[in-house]
Design a protein around this motif. Sequence first.
Motif, short mmCIF file in Angstrom:
data_model
loop_
_atom_site.label_atom_id
_atom_site.label_comp_id
_atom_site.label_asym_id
_atom_site.label_seq_id
_atom_site.Cartn_x
_atom_site.Cartn_y
_atom_site.Cartn_z
N ASP A 137 5.86 11.81 0.64
CA ASP A 137 6.06 10.76 1.64
C ASP A 137 7.17 9.82 1.22
OD1 ASP A 137 5.80 8.98 3.73
OD2 ASP A 137 4.14 7.89 2.79
N ARG A 162 -0.18 12.19 6.02
CA ARG A 162 -1.43 11.70 5.41
C ARG A 162 -2.66 12.34 6.04
NH1 ARG A 162 -1.06 7.00 2.29
NH2 ARG A 162 -3.09 6.27 3.01
N THR A 183 4.76 9.71 8.67
CA THR A 183 3.93 9.46 7.48
C THR A 183 2.45 9.63 7.81
OG1 THR A 183 5.50 8.09 6.26
CG2 THR A 183 3.17 7.66 5.87
N LEU A 233 -5.89 11.61 3.77
CA LEU A 233 -5.69 10.20 3.39
C LEU A 233 -5.84 9.33 4.63
CD1 LEU A 233 -2.69 10.60 0.93
CD2 LEU A 233 -4.99 9.86 0.33
N GLU A 234 -5.54 9.91 5.79
CA GLU A 234 -5.92 9.34 7.10
C GLU A 234 -6.77 10.39 7.81
OE1 GLU A 234 -5.36 6.42 8.30
OE2 GLU A 234 -3.60 5.66 7.22
#
Length: 254
Positions: free
Chosen positions: A164, A45, A41, A50-51
């Motif tokens: 995800d 991301r 995940t 997102l990360e």
Amino acid sequence: MLEAKHISKTFGDRQVLVDVNLQVKQGDVVVILGPSGSGKTTFLRCLNHLEKADGGQLTISGKDYPLDKLSKKEILDIRKKTAFVFQHYNLFANKTAIENILEGLVIARKVPKGEAQQIAEEALKKVGLLEFKDYYPSQLSGGQQQRIGLARAIAVKPEVILLDEPTSALDPELVGDVLDVMKQLANEGTTMVVVTHEMGFARDVANHVVFMDGGHVIEEGSPKDIFYRPKEKRTQQFLARILSDASYDLEYMI
């Protein structure tokens, strides 16, 4: 079409991604498997920021992006080329089904309202929920909410959809409807990267399967190779535990 090279990520003193690479061609359905905590995940991301990755490069449609030092413009650029489907739907609670889809079209992509309305209705029709367009998320089942999430992703016509664990928060009887939509998208040639525990989907729909553990890609190949001829001991152990078909276990554990 999409290529990730040498992606690394650390949380505190724990390295969760170690030199992860992935290549996705147009029309591919790539499934990433692995135990909880394997980094799958986090990797997904990192692909659309997102990360924030500590290192590595993403290439989409021939354009390179250094994931550890992206500008705001580059982040927006990546997000215009990708769509993300979340495990817990991430719908706006105060907006109806169709308003949730219109948000990304009108606000983020500046599509004229009339055109956006038509696109949103077509997306809802594709996931079988057009008659629920004026319902709020609280009035919908988890499976319906996730299908709205899929409609939102389809509507923006991304180059690749990142999913995800799209079924893991659903009651078992609601999983089938979401998987049916995903299979339909795959049949239409939609490019997808899917983190999932749905082994049937991985085996029957994917054309490339990646197995991750401990932040590393342990093994990758066609579904046939991974499910029936896994080379790595760790892959064999994972599949033997996940899949309960005794004849399958015997096939390569002897």
